[in-house]
Structure formats: structure tokens, C-alpha cells
Design a protein around this motif. Structure first.
Motif, short mmCIF file in Angstrom:
data_model
loop_
_atom_site.label_atom_id
_atom_site.label_comp_id
_atom_site.label_asym_id
_atom_site.label_seq_id
_atom_site.Cartn_x
_atom_site.Cartn_y
_atom_site.Cartn_z
N MET A 164 94.18 -2.29 -19.33
CA MET A 164 92.86 -1.65 -19.36
C MET A 164 92.00 -2.22 -20.47
SD MET A 164 94.05 2.30 -18.65
CE MET A 164 92.47 3.05 -19.04
N LEU A 204 99.93 -0.42 -19.21
CA LEU A 204 98.68 0.05 -18.62
C LEU A 204 97.56 -0.01 -19.66
CD1 LEU A 204 97.01 1.38 -16.34
CD2 LEU A 204 97.77 3.60 -17.27
N ILE A 236 96.54 8.71 -13.26
CA ILE A 236 97.98 8.55 -13.04
C ILE A 236 98.63 9.90 -12.73
CG2 ILE A 236 98.06 6.56 -14.59
CD1 ILE A 236 99.56 8.47 -16.60
N LYS A 292 94.34 5.56 -9.02
CA LYS A 292 93.12 4.77 -8.97
C LYS A 292 92.69 4.38 -10.38
CE LYS A 292 89.35 6.93 -7.66
NZ LYS A 292 88.39 7.85 -7.00
N ARG A 293 91.83 3.37 -10.43
CA ARG A 293 91.27 2.91 -11.71
C ARG A 293 89.79 2.64 -11.51
NH1 ARG A 293 95.38 -1.39 -14.36
NH2 ARG A 293 93.60 -1.61 -15.74
N LEU A 325 86.21 0.87 -13.72
CA LEU A 325 85.63 0.17 -14.86
C LEU A 325 84.13 0.41 -14.81
CD1 LEU A 325 86.41 -1.76 -17.18
CD2 LEU A 325 85.95 -3.64 -15.64
N THR A 343 100.09 5.06 -10.52
CA THR A 343 98.64 5.04 -10.66
C THR A 343 97.98 5.29 -9.31
OG1 THR A 343 98.83 3.42 -12.45
CG2 THR A 343 96.67 3.66 -11.43
N ALA A 350 87.12 2.00 -19.36
CA ALA A 350 88.18 1.72 -18.40
C ALA A 350 88.93 3.03 -18.18
CB ALA A 350 89.13 0.64 -18.92
N LEU A 351 89.06 3.43 -16.93
CA LEU A 351 89.70 4.69 -16.58
C LEU A 351 90.88 4.45 -15.66
CD1 LEU A 351 86.47 6.70 -15.60
CD2 LEU A 351 87.51 6.49 -17.86
N ALA A 352 91.91 5.25 -15.83
CA ALA A 352 93.07 5.21 -14.93
C ALA A 352 93.48 6.63 -14.62
CB ALA A 352 94.23 4.45 -15.57
N LEU A 373 93.85 11.70 -16.34
CA LEU A 373 92.86 10.64 -16.38
C LEU A 373 92.88 10.08 -17.80
CD1 LEU A 373 89.33 10.53 -14.91
CD2 LEU A 373 89.68 9.91 -17.28
#
Length: 193
Positions: free
Chosen positions: A63, A59, A37, A8-9, A11, A6, A33-35, A163
Motif C-alpha cells: 500500500m 500489505l 480485509i 477490496k482496495r 487508491l 482482502t 491507500a485503503l484496504a 478498513l
């Protein structure tokens, strides 16, 4: 199977008081909620990718939990949706790997939901955006909860990234008046009505 990396994330929570009409006493909350990867399959065709869904499950659960808390708790959630945005070195099928981990995570956190979690996916360049479709958690035909949330990050997805997005809402569109099945009239038998 490759592990999860990952970068970055994020919210995001919107408080929507009105859309030009009267101001709501209680705002609609709509959050994502975004991640971002690493896409372990970027740059090549890999025939066996299904195992990566198991890698994504923790994950998705994390999230979903954080998003529900940010919106006031799982018992406040009435709408949901998910999406994946694949960087240009990947393929659309890589984004499809988010369907089960993202959807089941929200269903687990909210508990007892009956409607399918709507979804979108596409391949895009850095800074691309995606509209995440939203429907009611127990009946997809509840018009008041048909919504979407545009999401994205200015530096993602890079070519070798994905994303991943989960979206939840706490109620209907703030000025919903389009008729149709109302949330109070859900039978909850088939996830549709």
C-alpha cells in the motif's frame, strides 16, 4: 495465526489548488491507500492477536509503495498518517494491530523519516468514515503540515471486516500561514522539531 483475506482496495489522490485563496502553481497532492480485509478476530475475544501484525506487514508495504508512486515518488512525500476502521463485530484493539505494519511500511518506503506516524482508529458500521491525522515526516511540530484526510468506502467495513488506511501528502496545506516551526528549520534530532 490466520491469513490475510482482502475484499477490496482503493487508491485516492486529491489535487488541491486552493482553499479560497490564490491558486497554487503546483497543487498539493494528498492521497490515501485503503484496504478492506476480513477481521479474523471478529465476533469473539481472542487474547493472542499480536501475530496478525506480521501478516499485515506485506500489505502495508504494498500500500505504501503504490501510494508513494501515485503521489510522484517517495522523494516527494512530506506528510503522513494512518488509520483503521473496525467493523461492528470487532473491537478497537483489532484496529491497533495496524499501527506497526502501516507506520513502518511508510517509513521504509519514504526512508529516513524521524517523526512518529500519527494515527486514528475506531469501530464503525458500514459506510463509516474516519479522519486520518497527518504530520510532517521528520518533525511533528511543523504546523504547516498539520492536516487530515477523511476516508471511507460506502460498503465497508462490514461487521466482520476492517478498513485499513495510509495517507501521504506532498507538502504543507495549500494556504498555510499559521506560523510556528517551518519545514526549512527542522533540526531532525528527535522527530519533534
Amino acid at each position: 495465526m490466520p491469513g490475510l483475506e482482502t475484499r477490496k482496495r482503493a487508491l485516492i489522490v486529491e489535487e488541491i489548488y486552493h482553499e479560497g485563496g490564490p491558486v497554487a502553481d503546483t497543487p498539493l497532492l494528498r492521497g490515501a491507500a485503503l484496504a478492506v480485509i476480513t477481521n479474523p478476530f471478529a465476533g469473539r475475544f481472542e487474547p493472542d492477536i499480536q501475530g496478525f501484525m506480521d501478516v499485515l506487514r506485506p500489505l502495508g508495504l504494498d500500500m505504501a509503495q503504490k501510494l508513494a508512486v501515485a503521489l510522484g515518488g517517495a522523494d516527494q512525500i512530506e506528510g503522513y498518517g494512518k488509520a483503521s476502521l473496525v467493523g461492528s463485530a470487532g473491537e478497537l484493539e483489532h484496529g491497533a494491530l495496524w499501527h506497526a505494519p502501516g507506520g513502518y511500511a511508510m517509513r521504509d518506503v519514504i526512508g529516513g523519516t524521524k517523526a512518529i506516524v500519527p494515527s486514528a482508529k475506531k469501530v464503525g458500521g458500514t459506510g463509516a468514515r474516519i479522519d486520518v491525522p497527518i504530520t510532517h515526516i521528520n518533525a511533528s511540530y511543523v504546523r504547516s503540515h498539520f492536516d487530515s484526510m477523511e476516508v471511507g468506502l460506502n460498503d465497508a467495513p462490514r461487521a466482520g471486516e476492517m478498513l485499513l488506511a495510509l495517507v501521504m501528502t506532498t507538502g504543507p496545506r495549500v494556504h498555510s500561514r499559521s506560523g510556528g516551526l517551518e519545514a526549512a528549520d527542522i533540526k531532525g534530532e528527535d522527530g519533534l522539531r
